[in-house]
Motif scaffolding. Sequence first.
Motif, PDB file in Angstrom:
ATOM      1  N   TYR A   1       0.818  -1.205   0.000  1.00 60.28           N
ATOM      2  CA  TYR A   1       0.000   0.000   0.000  1.00 60.28           C
ATOM      3  C   TYR A   1       0.857   1.262   0.000  1.00 60.28           C
ATOM      4  O   TYR A   1       1.804   1.375   0.790  1.00 60.28           O
ATOM      5  CB  TYR A   1      -0.899   0.040   1.239  1.00 60.28           C
ATOM      6  CG  TYR A   1      -1.970  -1.026   1.247  1.00 60.28           C
ATOM      7  CD1 TYR A   1      -1.712  -2.294   1.755  1.00 60.28           C
ATOM      8  CD2 TYR A   1      -3.234  -0.770   0.738  1.00 60.28           C
ATOM      9  CE1 TYR A   1      -2.681  -3.274   1.756  1.00 60.28           C
ATOM     10  CE2 TYR A   1      -4.209  -1.749   0.739  1.00 60.28           C
ATOM     11  CZ  TYR A   1      -3.928  -2.994   1.242  1.00 60.28           C
ATOM     12  OH  TYR A   1      -4.898  -3.968   1.236  1.00 60.28           O
TER      13      TYR A   1
ATOM     14  N   ALA B   1      -3.973   6.952   5.868  1.00 57.19           N
ATOM     15  CA  ALA B   1      -4.815   6.195   4.950  1.00 57.19           C
ATOM     16  C   ALA B   1      -3.951   5.332   4.051  1.00 57.19           C
ATOM     17  O   ALA B   1      -2.797   5.687   3.760  1.00 57.19           O
ATOM     18  CB  ALA B   1      -5.656   7.153   4.116  1.00 57.19           C
TER      19      ALA B   1
ATOM     20  N   ASN C   1      -3.626   3.119   0.387  1.00 58.39           N
ATOM     21  CA  ASN C   1      -4.045   3.170  -1.012  1.00 58.39           C
ATOM     22  C   ASN C   1      -3.405   1.993  -1.740  1.00 58.39           C
ATOM     23  O   ASN C   1      -2.198   1.839  -1.705  1.00 58.39           O
ATOM     24  CB  ASN C   1      -3.558   4.505  -1.589  1.00 58.39           C
ATOM     25  CG  ASN C   1      -4.010   4.744  -3.011  1.00 58.39           C
ATOM     26  OD1 ASN C   1      -4.244   3.813  -3.754  1.00 58.39           O
ATOM     27  ND2 ASN C   1      -4.115   6.001  -3.377  1.00 58.39           N
TER      28      ASN C   1
ATOM     29  N   LYS D   1      -8.349  12.084  -1.753  1.00 60.94           N
ATOM     30  CA  LYS D   1      -8.767  11.206  -0.659  1.00 60.94           C
ATOM     31  C   LYS D   1      -9.712  10.097  -1.130  1.00 60.94           C
ATOM     32  O   LYS D   1      -9.825   9.057  -0.480  1.00 60.94           O
ATOM     33  CB  LYS D   1      -9.426  11.999   0.466  1.00 60.94           C
ATOM     34  CG  LYS D   1     -10.650  12.787   0.071  1.00 60.94           C
ATOM     35  CD  LYS D   1     -11.184  13.556   1.286  1.00 60.94           C
ATOM     36  CE  LYS D   1     -12.401  14.396   0.946  1.00 60.94           C
ATOM     37  NZ  LYS D   1     -12.057  15.544   0.079  1.00 60.94           N
TER      38      LYS D   1
ATOM     39  N   TYR E   1      -8.304   6.388  -1.578  1.00 58.93           N
ATOM     40  CA  TYR E   1      -7.804   5.607  -0.452  1.00 58.93           C
ATOM     41  C   TYR E   1      -8.844   4.597   0.020  1.00 58.93           C
ATOM     42  O   TYR E   1     -10.035   4.892   0.083  1.00 58.93           O
ATOM     43  CB  TYR E   1      -7.357   6.522   0.694  1.00 58.93           C
ATOM     44  CG  TYR E   1      -6.063   7.206   0.360  1.00 58.93           C
ATOM     45  CD1 TYR E   1      -6.033   8.309  -0.492  1.00 58.93           C
ATOM     46  CD2 TYR E   1      -4.850   6.719   0.839  1.00 58.93           C
ATOM     47  CE1 TYR E   1      -4.840   8.912  -0.846  1.00 58.93           C
ATOM     48  CE2 TYR E   1      -3.653   7.324   0.502  1.00 58.93           C
ATOM     49  CZ  TYR E   1      -3.655   8.419  -0.350  1.00 58.93           C
ATOM     50  OH  TYR E   1      -2.474   9.012  -0.704  1.00 58.93           O
TER      51      TYR E   1
ATOM     52  N   TRP F   1      -8.802   3.819   6.280  1.00 52.85           N
ATOM     53  CA  TRP F   1      -8.518   5.012   7.074  1.00 52.85           C
ATOM     54  C   TRP F   1      -8.399   4.650   8.549  1.00 52.85           C
ATOM     55  O   TRP F   1      -9.084   3.744   9.037  1.00 52.85           O
ATOM     56  CB  TRP F   1      -9.650   6.034   6.919  1.00 52.85           C
ATOM     57  CG  TRP F   1      -9.731   6.626   5.554  1.00 52.85           C
ATOM     58  CD1 TRP F   1     -10.358   6.088   4.466  1.00 52.85           C
ATOM     59  CD2 TRP F   1      -9.164   7.859   5.126  1.00 52.85           C
ATOM     60  NE1 TRP F   1     -10.212   6.917   3.385  1.00 52.85           N
ATOM     61  CE2 TRP F   1      -9.487   8.016   3.759  1.00 52.85           C
ATOM     62  CE3 TRP F   1      -8.420   8.856   5.755  1.00 52.85           C
ATOM     63  CZ2 TRP F   1      -9.076   9.123   3.011  1.00 52.85           C
ATOM     64  CZ3 TRP F   1      -8.013   9.947   5.018  1.00 52.85           C
ATOM     65  CH2 TRP F   1      -8.343  10.085   3.659  1.00 52.85           C
TER      66      TRP F   1
END
Length: 124
Positions: free
Chosen positions: A32, A97, A99, A108, A111, A114
């Motif tokens: 990520y 966060a 991704n 945002k 993503y 969170w």
Amino acid sequence: QVQLVESGGGLVQAGGSLRLSCAASGRTFSSYAMGWFRQAPGKDREFIAGITRSGGITHYADSVKGRFTISRDNGKNTVYLQMNSLKPEDTAVYYCAANRAVWASADKRTYDYWGQGTQVTVSS
């Protein structure tokens, strides 16, 4: 599934420093890209900093460039945000966060996971 838990927030005087940490669960953390965002009362959540999967590339919002540094330790499943020269306008809830893409976008909406956020308050 990735669970993210931020820590390190608090109250600091203007000009001071804080280091935020974001610990991730699971064994796929290195898959990520990671980002830090913040949200002040009455404002939209805004991008602060991003880092690619390997940590080789970072980028920042203009408002924090030169003061904040994002880094990650894939062996510890943790991403950090070192914040120096803090200003009262940095007061916000800070979120990390995750991704799935290679690039840690400033958008945002890209993503997938969170954290719950950690409060940073900078007094003048």
